[in-house]
Every structure is written in C-alpha cells, then in structure tokens.
Design a protein around this motif. Structure first.
Motif, PDB file in Angstrom:
ATOM      1  N   MET A  10     -18.765 -75.143  -7.469  1.00  0.00           N
ATOM      2  CA  MET A  10     -19.712 -75.253  -6.351  1.00  0.00           C
ATOM      3  C   MET A  10     -19.105 -76.037  -5.203  1.00  0.00           C
ATOM      4  O   MET A  10     -19.783 -76.764  -4.499  1.00  0.00           O
ATOM      5  CB  MET A  10     -20.993 -75.969  -6.803  1.00  0.00           C
ATOM      6  CG  MET A  10     -21.915 -75.149  -7.701  1.00  0.00           C
ATOM      7  SD  MET A  10     -22.763 -73.851  -6.797  1.00  0.00           S
ATOM      8  CE  MET A  10     -21.705 -72.457  -7.138  1.00  0.00           C
ATOM      9  N   GLU A  11     -17.788 -75.933  -5.032  1.00  0.00           N
ATOM     10  CA  GLU A  11     -17.088 -76.638  -3.973  1.00  0.00           C
ATOM     11  C   GLU A  11     -17.503 -78.110  -3.923  1.00  0.00           C
ATOM     12  O   GLU A  11     -17.601 -78.748  -4.967  1.00  0.00           O
ATOM     13  CB  GLU A  11     -17.318 -75.931  -2.632  1.00  0.00           C
ATOM     14  CG  GLU A  11     -16.607 -74.584  -2.648  1.00  0.00           C
ATOM     15  CD  GLU A  11     -17.076 -73.630  -1.573  1.00  0.00           C
ATOM     16  OE1 GLU A  11     -17.780 -74.059  -0.663  1.00  0.00           O
ATOM     17  OE2 GLU A  11     -16.701 -72.467  -1.654  1.00  0.00           O
ATOM     18  N   LEU A  33     -25.498 -67.977  -4.380  1.00  0.00           N
ATOM     19  CA  LEU A  33     -25.342 -68.985  -5.432  1.00  0.00           C
ATOM     20  C   LEU A  33     -25.303 -70.395  -4.839  1.00  0.00           C
ATOM     21  O   LEU A  33     -25.897 -71.329  -5.380  1.00  0.00           O
ATOM     22  CB  LEU A  33     -24.067 -68.700  -6.245  1.00  0.00           C
ATOM     23  CG  LEU A  33     -24.071 -67.356  -7.002  1.00  0.00           C
ATOM     24  CD1 LEU A  33     -22.737 -67.111  -7.690  1.00  0.00           C
ATOM     25  CD2 LEU A  33     -25.217 -67.280  -8.007  1.00  0.00           C
ATOM     26  N   ILE A  34     -24.617 -70.548  -3.716  1.00  0.00           N
ATOM     27  CA  ILE A  34     -24.555 -71.865  -3.058  1.00  0.00           C
ATOM     28  C   ILE A  34     -25.937 -72.299  -2.577  1.00  0.00           C
ATOM     29  O   ILE A  34     -26.337 -73.448  -2.726  1.00  0.00           O
ATOM     30  CB  ILE A  34     -23.579 -71.830  -1.850  1.00  0.00           C
ATOM     31  CG1 ILE A  34     -22.146 -71.540  -2.321  1.00  0.00           C
ATOM     32  CG2 ILE A  34     -23.646 -73.120  -1.064  1.00  0.00           C
ATOM     33  CD1 ILE A  34     -21.388 -72.709  -2.883  1.00  0.00           C
ATOM     34  N   THR A  35     -26.690 -71.347  -1.991  1.00  0.00           N
ATOM     35  CA  THR A  35     -28.013 -71.690  -1.470  1.00  0.00           C
ATOM     36  C   THR A  35     -28.915 -72.175  -2.591  1.00  0.00           C
ATOM     37  O   THR A  35     -29.683 -73.136  -2.431  1.00  0.00           O
ATOM     38  CB  THR A  35     -28.647 -70.473  -0.773  1.00  0.00           C
ATOM     39  OG1 THR A  35     -27.720 -69.941   0.157  1.00  0.00           O
ATOM     40  CG2 THR A  35     -29.922 -70.877  -0.029  1.00  0.00           C
ATOM     41  N   ALA A  36     -28.816 -71.525  -3.753  1.00  0.00           N
ATOM     42  CA  ALA A  36     -29.643 -71.929  -4.886  1.00  0.00           C
ATOM     43  C   ALA A  36     -29.297 -73.354  -5.308  1.00  0.00           C
ATOM     44  O   ALA A  36     -30.178 -74.126  -5.704  1.00  0.00           O
ATOM     45  CB  ALA A  36     -29.426 -70.964  -6.047  1.00  0.00           C
ATOM     46  N   VAL A  91     -19.683 -78.638  19.845  1.00  0.00           N
ATOM     47  CA  VAL A  91     -20.261 -77.734  18.851  1.00  0.00           C
ATOM     48  C   VAL A  91     -19.343 -77.683  17.630  1.00  0.00           C
ATOM     49  O   VAL A  91     -18.134 -77.509  17.761  1.00  0.00           O
ATOM     50  CB  VAL A  91     -20.430 -76.307  19.437  1.00  0.00           C
ATOM     51  CG1 VAL A  91     -20.865 -75.326  18.356  1.00  0.00           C
ATOM     52  CG2 VAL A  91     -21.414 -76.323  20.580  1.00  0.00           C
ATOM     53  N   GLU A  92     -19.936 -77.868  16.474  1.00  0.00           N
ATOM     54  CA  GLU A  92     -19.167 -77.784  15.227  1.00  0.00           C
ATOM     55  C   GLU A  92     -18.763 -76.355  14.946  1.00  0.00           C
ATOM     56  O   GLU A  92     -19.617 -75.468  14.875  1.00  0.00           O
ATOM     57  CB  GLU A  92     -20.036 -78.256  14.061  1.00  0.00           C
ATOM     58  CG  GLU A  92     -19.876 -79.705  13.697  1.00  0.00           C
ATOM     59  CD  GLU A  92     -20.531 -79.987  12.348  1.00  0.00           C
ATOM     60  OE1 GLU A  92     -20.088 -79.426  11.334  1.00  0.00           O
ATOM     61  OE2 GLU A  92     -21.507 -80.756  12.347  1.00  0.00           O
ATOM     62  N   LEU A  93     -17.468 -76.130  14.764  1.00  0.00           N
ATOM     63  CA  LEU A  93     -16.958 -74.803  14.417  1.00  0.00           C
ATOM     64  C   LEU A  93     -16.403 -74.898  12.998  1.00  0.00           C
ATOM     65  O   LEU A  93     -15.343 -75.487  12.780  1.00  0.00           O
ATOM     66  CB  LEU A  93     -15.852 -74.382  15.379  1.00  0.00           C
ATOM     67  CG  LEU A  93     -16.169 -74.451  16.882  1.00  0.00           C
ATOM     68  CD1 LEU A  93     -14.906 -74.165  17.701  1.00  0.00           C
ATOM     69  CD2 LEU A  93     -17.270 -73.461  17.255  1.00  0.00           C
ATOM     70  N   VAL A  94     -17.142 -74.358  12.036  1.00  0.00           N
ATOM     71  CA  VAL A  94     -16.763 -74.538  10.637  1.00  0.00           C
ATOM     72  C   VAL A  94     -16.307 -73.216  10.019  1.00  0.00           C
ATOM     73  O   VAL A  94     -16.996 -72.209  10.101  1.00  0.00           O
ATOM     74  CB  VAL A  94     -17.926 -75.132   9.818  1.00  0.00           C
ATOM     75  CG1 VAL A  94     -17.547 -75.217   8.345  1.00  0.00           C
ATOM     76  CG2 VAL A  94     -18.286 -76.515  10.347  1.00  0.00           C
ATOM     77  N   VAL A  95     -15.132 -73.267   9.411  1.00  0.00           N
ATOM     78  CA  VAL A  95     -14.526 -72.102   8.783  1.00  0.00           C
ATOM     79  C   VAL A  95     -14.713 -72.234   7.275  1.00  0.00           C
ATOM     80  O   VAL A  95     -14.391 -73.276   6.694  1.00  0.00           O
ATOM     81  CB  VAL A  95     -13.018 -72.066   9.131  1.00  0.00           C
ATOM     82  CG1 VAL A  95     -12.335 -70.890   8.448  1.00  0.00           C
ATOM     83  CG2 VAL A  95     -12.824 -72.010  10.641  1.00  0.00           C
ATOM     84  N   GLY A 139     -16.959 -76.193   3.160  1.00  0.00           N
ATOM     85  CA  GLY A 139     -17.569 -75.323   2.148  1.00  0.00           C
ATOM     86  C   GLY A 139     -18.703 -74.461   2.685  1.00  0.00           C
ATOM     87  O   GLY A 139     -19.240 -74.698   3.767  1.00  0.00           O
ATOM     88  N   LEU A 140     -19.067 -73.466   1.894  1.00  0.00           N
ATOM     89  CA  LEU A 140     -20.196 -72.590   2.214  1.00  0.00           C
ATOM     90  C   LEU A 140     -21.506 -73.361   2.350  1.00  0.00           C
ATOM     91  O   LEU A 140     -22.439 -72.909   3.006  1.00  0.00           O
ATOM     92  CB  LEU A 140     -20.376 -71.578   1.075  1.00  0.00           C
ATOM     93  CG  LEU A 140     -19.878 -70.161   1.249  1.00  0.00           C
ATOM     94  CD1 LEU A 140     -20.268 -69.341   0.025  1.00  0.00           C
ATOM     95  CD2 LEU A 140     -20.469 -69.521   2.509  1.00  0.00           C
ATOM     96  N   GLY A 141     -21.534 -74.529   1.712  1.00  0.00           N
ATOM     97  CA  GLY A 141     -22.725 -75.374   1.818  1.00  0.00           C
ATOM     98  C   GLY A 141     -23.063 -75.696   3.270  1.00  0.00           C
ATOM     99  O   GLY A 141     -24.230 -75.900   3.613  1.00  0.00           O
ATOM    100  N   GLN A 142     -22.044 -75.705   4.123  1.00  0.00           N
ATOM    101  CA  GLN A 142     -22.269 -75.991   5.544  1.00  0.00           C
ATOM    102  C   GLN A 142     -23.087 -74.892   6.227  1.00  0.00           C
ATOM    103  O   GLN A 142     -23.800 -75.149   7.183  1.00  0.00           O
ATOM    104  CB  GLN A 142     -20.923 -76.139   6.260  1.00  0.00           C
ATOM    105  CG  GLN A 142     -20.098 -77.312   5.777  1.00  0.00           C
ATOM    106  CD  GLN A 142     -20.540 -78.606   6.435  1.00  0.00           C
ATOM    107  OE1 GLN A 142     -20.522 -78.710   7.657  1.00  0.00           O
ATOM    108  NE2 GLN A 142     -20.954 -79.568   5.644  1.00  0.00           N
ATOM    109  N   LEU A 143     -22.955 -73.671   5.722  1.00  0.00           N
ATOM    110  CA  LEU A 143     -23.776 -72.571   6.250  1.00  0.00           C
ATOM    111  C   LEU A 143     -25.228 -72.765   5.827  1.00  0.00           C
ATOM    112  O   LEU A 143     -26.148 -72.663   6.647  1.00  0.00           O
ATOM    113  CB  LEU A 143     -23.250 -71.215   5.739  1.00  0.00           C
ATOM    114  CG  LEU A 143     -24.168 -70.010   5.952  1.00  0.00           C
ATOM    115  CD1 LEU A 143     -24.400 -69.755   7.439  1.00  0.00           C
ATOM    116  CD2 LEU A 143     -23.579 -68.757   5.285  1.00  0.00           C
ATOM    117  N   VAL A 144     -25.412 -73.061   4.558  1.00  0.00           N
ATOM    118  CA  VAL A 144     -26.769 -73.263   4.045  1.00  0.00           C
ATOM    119  C   VAL A 144     -27.431 -74.434   4.759  1.00  0.00           C
ATOM    120  O   VAL A 144     -28.591 -74.351   5.187  1.00  0.00           O
ATOM    121  CB  VAL A 144     -26.739 -73.507   2.519  1.00  0.00           C
ATOM    122  CG1 VAL A 144     -28.148 -73.727   1.990  1.00  0.00           C
ATOM    123  CG2 VAL A 144     -26.066 -72.348   1.806  1.00  0.00           C
TER     124      VAL A 144
END
Lengths: 102, 130, 119
Positions: free
Chosen positions: B1-2, B38-41, C73-77, C100-105
């Motif tokens: 989960m990073e 999966l990350i959102t969950a 503006v934060e530019l996150v890859v 991480g993808l968590g930044q999108l969420v």
C-alpha cells in the motif's frame, strides 16, 4: 444534485456520446470537448440523438476546440451553447460532480 | 500500500465511485484503475465500483493470459472484499448487449439497470472513470 | 472551490494534458484553489524534462512546470505508474514530485471536485 458529463470522443469513431446520453439524467449537463465537439454539428448522422435531449439536459461545447477543428462557421445543434475554459470551470462549480466519458 | 496505511488517515469520508468502461489487456486503464480502487479503500472511504459498457469484460471469468504474456489481474477483483469494497455493481444493459450474464463473472456483483446506475452516480462526491 | 485535477495521458499523443492545463490555468485565474494536479497512467510523461518538442510547438512539460512554480500548485506524479515508464527523480522537471496514489485519493477527499482528463 446533478452531474456535469464531459465527452471527448468523436461520435463517428466511438460510442462515448451515446454511452453518456443513455445515462445522463434530465437536469444534468453534457459538455463536448476535444474530438467530442464533432458531436455538436447539426445535420450529421449523430445529431438526432443529442438534439433529442435539448431541453431536458443542458448542452455545451468548448469553443476553442470547435475553432481549432475548423467548425466555427458550421451550424451547431439548436440549444447548444459554446463556452471557453473559464466557462468549463464555472460548470464544474455549478454541478455536484463531474463524470468524464473517456 | 505504498506509504499509506489505514490508520494514518482520519479525515472526512466521501463517496467515491469508480466507473470502469474499458476492457482489460487492450489498454492499461483497467489494471491501473483497479490499483486506485484498492488505495481508496485503504483510506476508509465510501467506495463504489461500477462496471458498465466494455468495463464488464474486466470481470469475465476464465481469463487466461499466458498466451499474450501479460499478467492476469482478474483474480485481484476477488481481493476487493478483503479491502471492504462491497459496493460492486454491473449494468444489466451492458452485460446483455455483450452476451454476458451473472454466471460469466469472476466475482459476485449486484446487477443494476442503467437508470439505477444513473441514480447512484448522482449521489456521489467524486466520480473517477477509467 | 477547491479542485483536484487528474491527468491520465502524456503530452504528445492525446489532447488531454492540453485541456487539463488550459482548465487549470482558467481555474487559477478565477481564483479557485488547485489542491493538486495528479499525473497517472501515461500522464506521468508530462513530468519528463528531457522531452524536447520542436520549438514552434507548445512544450507541456515546461508549461506545467511553470504553472506549478508560479502558482505553488502541487504537481504529483504517481510512483507506480512512473516506475513502469522509467520516470524517476533525475528526470523530473522543476515543480514536479513523485509520490503515491494516496495523493490522488487525498486530493479527492480534500477537494470539492475532482476533474479527470484522459483518453
């Protein structure tokens, strides 16, 4: 609660516009962007489907995309309004959420 | 989960809907879309997962990818329950149009009509479509 | 309004990144807050400073980079998508960062709207 839908595919190549219109509820808005603006033209094989929703959903197309594709002098679907990027931002604010029919 | 763990985030809960409209393997969207779900969950958000249009092909059972030398990620959908993603829907009209029925699917889903899915979409805070 | 932006395509094949850029610029000009621009799928290629398009065409890597720096503006890859595509910290244009993808969420949680641009 009503959604803003965006469609960025030509209706002559993909089904995105139909897919969107089939699910877009009355009171929602559909914004055509990028190659989606070909769906704004009047008198095409795709016009009737979108025209038939005029009045029940709000129809918009992104003017800069219309101009870029040489369509600025072509008749567009009745009731369809051209907007710029600032207008796009306003629509995002006006509607409760955005669904992009990619 | 990073770098995110479940207990690190105790902010607001929002309704996230992931709309899957693309078939697997032909493009990467289905695979990378599943990673977002999966990350959102893991953030304890209210997640709904919807399969419409060609997205219903993502959950077709019997996927066998050794011949195309790609990773078969369809078993990952079975892991959703473990992430407490329980709101999983497929659209009746999309299945029918593609000659599929519930028995063809790799996971149990709730079958909804297009009209019911539209209603559900309207109640979401965030909709992300892949 | 607080906005999260998701960019799913690279700067050369599809118009998505152009539209996302114009939208983000317009939102900033109207005084809205951009929580974060998140680059996913081939969108991670928007961060590659080695991209060198012809000089008579727009350079989206530079445009995003400047927008990020001028407006904070934060530019996150996305790290996972970036690794797949060989994008790493050494290749990042100024203003971009890998996370991480968590930044999108999180952008979706903090923001009032999340707008997706893709193919």
């Amino acid at each position: 609660m009503a959604l803003l839908h965006t469609v960025n595919k030509s209706p002559f190549e993909r089904n995105s516009l139909s897919d969107c219109l089939r699910r877009a509820k009355n009171g929602s808005a559909v914004l055509l962007i990028e190659d989606g603006v070909y769906g704004a033209l009047q008198g095409t094989s795709a016009s009737d489907e979108i025209s038939s929703r005029d009045g029940s959903i709000k129809l918009y197309a992104l003017g800069p995309d219309v101009d870029a594709r040489g369509l600025s002098e072509k008749p567009l679907i009745d009731g369809l309004e051209l907007i710029d990027y600032a207008g796009f931002v306003d629509l995002v604010e006006e509607y409760s959420s955005v669904q992009s029919w990619l | 989960m990073e770098d995110w763990e479940e207990d690190e985030f105790d902010g607001p809960v929002k309704k996230f809907m992931y709309v899957n409209r693309k078939a697997p393997y032909g493009t990467v969207y289905a695979l990378e879309g599943l990673e977002v779900v999966l990350i959102t969950a893991a953030f304890d958000q209210d997640v709904s997962l919807v399969f419409i249009d060609d997205g219903v092909f993502q959950i077709k059972k019997d996927q066998e990818t050794s011949g195309v030398n790609m990773k078969n990620f369809s078993p990952t959908y079975r892991a959703l329950e473990g992430y407490e993603v329980e709101k999983v829907y497929a659209e009746k009209e999309s299945l029918e149009a593609r000659g599929l029925s519930e028995e063809d699917l790799v996971i149990p889903v709730e079958i909804l009509s297009a009209a019911e899915i539209s209603e559900l979409m309207d109640t979401q805070d965030m909709i992300v479509s892949f | 309004m607080k906005l999260g932006i998701l960019v799913n395509e690279g700067p050369f094949t599809h118009q998505a990144s152009d539209t996302a850029y114009q939208f983000t610029k317009a939102a900033l000009e109207k005084g809205h807050e951009i929580v974060r621009v998140f680059f996913y799928h081939d969108g991670v290629n928007n961060s590659n400073k080695q991209a060198d398009p012809p000089s008579d065409d727009r350079n989206l890597v530079t445009l995003w980079s400047e927008l990020g720096q001028e407006h904070g503006v934060e530019l996150v890859v996305c790290v996972a998508a970036a690794m797949r595509r060989g994008i790493n910290d050494d290749l990042l244009a100024a203003g971009f960062k890998i996370s991480g993808l968590g930044q999108l969420v999180e952008a979706g949680i903090i923001g009032d709207r999340l707008v997706t641009f893709g193919d």
